[in-house]
Write an enzyme that holds these catalytic residues in place. Sequence first.
Site, short mmCIF file in Angstrom:
data_model
loop_
_atom_site.label_atom_id
_atom_site.label_comp_id
_atom_site.label_asym_id
_atom_site.label_seq_id
_atom_site.Cartn_x
_atom_site.Cartn_y
_atom_site.Cartn_z
N ASP A 91 88.60 -4.92 59.30
CA ASP A 91 88.25 -6.14 58.04
C ASP A 91 88.90 -7.47 58.83
O ASP A 91 89.19 -7.87 59.52
CB ASP A 91 90.38 -6.42 57.62
CG ASP A 91 90.67 -7.22 56.77
OD1 ASP A 91 90.19 -7.18 55.63
OD2 ASP A 91 91.82 -8.37 56.53
N LEU A 92 88.58 -8.41 57.74
CA LEU A 92 88.00 -9.69 58.85
C LEU A 92 89.02 -11.09 58.34
O LEU A 92 89.70 -11.42 59.41
CB LEU A 92 86.83 -10.95 57.84
CG LEU A 92 86.09 -12.03 58.21
CD1 LEU A 92 86.02 -11.57 59.44
CD2 LEU A 92 85.42 -12.55 56.98
N ASP A 93 89.71 -11.80 57.23
CA ASP A 93 90.51 -12.11 56.91
C ASP A 93 91.94 -12.03 57.20
O ASP A 93 92.46 -11.23 56.96
CB ASP A 93 90.36 -12.50 55.74
CG ASP A 93 89.31 -13.15 54.97
OD1 ASP A 93 88.52 -14.42 56.10
OD2 ASP A 93 89.08 -13.01 53.51
N THR A 122 91.64 -17.24 58.15
CA THR A 122 91.31 -17.87 57.48
C THR A 122 92.68 -17.14 55.86
O THR A 122 92.61 -18.03 55.28
CB THR A 122 89.50 -16.84 56.68
OG1 THR A 122 89.91 -16.01 56.89
CG2 THR A 122 88.70 -17.79 57.51
N LYS A 172 96.46 -10.85 49.73
CA LYS A 172 96.02 -10.68 50.99
C LYS A 172 95.16 -9.06 51.13
O LYS A 172 95.38 -8.40 50.44
CB LYS A 172 96.79 -10.12 52.11
CG LYS A 172 97.10 -11.37 52.57
CD LYS A 172 98.15 -11.74 54.42
CE LYS A 172 98.52 -12.96 54.72
NZ LYS A 172 99.54 -12.67 55.87
N LYS A 183 90.28 -3.16 47.39
CA LYS A 183 91.61 -2.66 48.43
C LYS A 183 92.29 -3.14 47.25
O LYS A 183 92.60 -4.31 46.48
CB LYS A 183 91.73 -2.97 49.07
CG LYS A 183 90.68 -2.83 50.18
CD LYS A 183 90.16 -4.59 51.52
CE LYS A 183 89.64 -4.86 52.08
NZ LYS A 183 89.93 -5.22 53.44
N GLU A 192 93.37 -3.67 60.29
CA GLU A 192 93.97 -4.48 58.77
C GLU A 192 95.06 -5.22 58.52
O GLU A 192 96.37 -4.83 59.78
CB GLU A 192 94.32 -3.21 57.27
CG GLU A 192 92.70 -3.15 56.67
CD GLU A 192 93.03 -4.60 55.40
OE1 GLU A 192 93.86 -5.31 55.24
OE2 GLU A 192 92.11 -4.53 55.07
N ASP A 193 95.17 -6.40 57.72
CA ASP A 193 96.29 -7.02 58.05
C ASP A 193 96.96 -7.15 56.82
O ASP A 193 98.19 -8.06 56.44
CB ASP A 193 96.05 -9.09 58.29
CG ASP A 193 95.50 -9.08 57.36
OD1 ASP A 193 94.16 -9.20 56.90
OD2 ASP A 193 95.48 -10.53 56.60
N SER A 235 85.49 -5.96 54.39
CA SER A 235 86.70 -6.96 54.22
C SER A 235 85.86 -7.43 52.52
O SER A 235 84.83 -6.99 52.06
CB SER A 235 85.81 -8.39 54.77
OG SER A 235 85.90 -9.26 53.93
N ALA A 236 86.64 -7.59 52.16
CA ALA A 236 87.13 -7.90 50.26
C ALA A 236 86.62 -9.43 50.07
O ALA A 236 85.55 -9.76 49.02
CB ALA A 236 88.63 -8.06 49.82
P1 B16 Z 1 86.18 -14.58 48.77
P2 B16 Z 1 89.07 -9.75 54.15
C1 B16 Z 1 90.00 -10.95 51.62
O1 B16 Z 1 89.50 -10.76 52.85
C2 B16 Z 1 91.31 -12.02 51.76
O2 B16 Z 1 92.09 -11.17 52.63
C3 B16 Z 1 91.45 -12.02 50.38
O3 B16 Z 1 92.72 -13.49 50.38
C4 B16 Z 1 90.62 -12.23 49.55
O4 B16 Z 1 91.23 -13.30 48.00
C5 B16 Z 1 89.22 -11.56 48.77
O5 B16 Z 1 89.02 -11.14 50.53
C6 B16 Z 1 88.23 -11.95 48.70
O6 B16 Z 1 87.46 -13.77 49.07
O7 B16 Z 1 87.14 -15.50 47.94
O8 B16 Z 1 85.78 -15.13 50.06
O9 B16 Z 1 85.74 -13.51 48.06
O10 B16 Z 1 90.96 -10.05 54.21
O11 B16 Z 1 89.60 -7.84 52.95
O12 B16 Z 1 88.88 -9.59 54.76
MG MG Z 2 92.55 -9.62 55.65
#
Ligand code: B16
Ligand code: MG
Length: 218
Positions: A9-11, A17, A45, A145, A169-170, A114-115
């Site tokens: 996962d990224l964030d 972030t 998240k 997710k 994953e967090d 990542s989302a």
């Molecule tokens: P964006 P991840 C997710 O990233 C975040 O955890 C989540 O808080 C955010 O709303 C989502 O990406 C969408 O991100 O607005 O930049 O498209 O944790 O799946 O890497």
């Molecule tokens: Mg995350």
Amino acid sequence: MNTTGFIFDLDGVIVDTAKYHFLAWKNLANSLGIDFSNEQNEQLKGVSRIRSLEKILSWGNKTISQEKFDSLLHEKNEEYLRYIENMDESEILPDVPRVLNLLLNGNSPIALGSASKNARAILKKVNLIDKFDAIVDGNDVTKAKPDPEVFTNAAEKIKIMPNQCVVFEDSVAGIQAAKKANMLAIGIGESNILYEADYVFKSFEEISSDFINKLMSN
Ligand code: B16
Ligand code: MG
């Protein structure tokens, strides 16, 4: 090539972030007169941008026009982009490079799952994009997710069977997605929150090289 695939996962896993998403969502919610707690933030998240705003509006019992909805999404992302504008390698979370390098040296396929629609830009900013064999992000999937789509797509791209993949994953939604995909789920965060994971570590600093080597040889 090693036969175990690793999906990150990224964030909140590679970079911190998650704190910027929190700030931007909190400001948006408060501007609508909606309170926004840490507990509510946990529920956002790993959740897509659209779904996150839908949840905030439902917590505040608000109904708005599609036009207003779209402009709020845009504003949230603009604020988030301002926070990440000057990101660099110093924002990579501790020991992420050590683990990535171990996997690279072990010839393990590595993917991002990542989302976020901003994932590729962030990976470029922190200079990690070249470490990944495949990237699946919020632009590539139709189901967010906890649906497993992002991880099953990532597994397909690195040509590894789902039950041979390990996910870092967090988020609660992300752990649920990994389990639905039949993958080994490693939570990065608090065990009382990420209790559905197979293992939980507070950060990569707690993950020994021995543990990673064992995962690679399974
Ligand atoms: P964006 P991840 C997710 O990233 C975040 O955890 C989540 O808080 C955010 O709303 C989502 O990406 C969408 O991100 O607005 O930049 O498209 O944790 O799946 O890497
Ligand atoms: Mg995350």
